[in-house]
Design a protein around this motif. Structure first.
Motif: not given
Ligand SMILES: [Zn+2]
Length: 68
Positions: A38-49
Motif C-alpha cells: 500500500v503506497i500512501e499518498q498525501g491526498t486521497g486514497s493510497g495505491i494498492t498493488t
C-alpha cells in the motif's frame, strides 16, 4: 482486507481461499492475487498493488499481511 490465511500452493480446490483480481506485475487479471503493498499518498486514497502466486514466486514478493 483480512489476509490472515496461510499461503498454499495454487490449486483449484474450493477450500483454498483465493481472490480474483488485477495482478500489477504481469498486468492482467488472475486468480489468487494478494495485496503486496500500500503506497500512501498525501491526498486521497493510497495505491494498492496486488500480485498473483507466480509473480510472487518470480519476484520474491511477500504479501503485505505476511510481513512481521
Ligand atoms: Zn502476476
Amino acid at each position: 482486507m483480512d489476509e490472515s490465511t496461510q499461503t498454499e500452493p495454487t490449486t483449484d480446490t474450493p477450500a483454498t481461499p483465493t481472490a480474483f483480481g488485477w495482478c500489477h506485475w504481469h498486468q492482467a487479471h488472475s486468480d489468487g492475487v494478494r495485496l503486496i503493498d500500500v503506497i500512501e499518498q498525501g491526498t486521497g486514497s493510497g495505491i494498492t498493488t496486488y500480485a498473483c502466486q507466480p509473480c510472487r514466486d518470480v519476484h520474491g514478493l511477500v504479501p503485505f499481511a505476511d510481513r512481521p
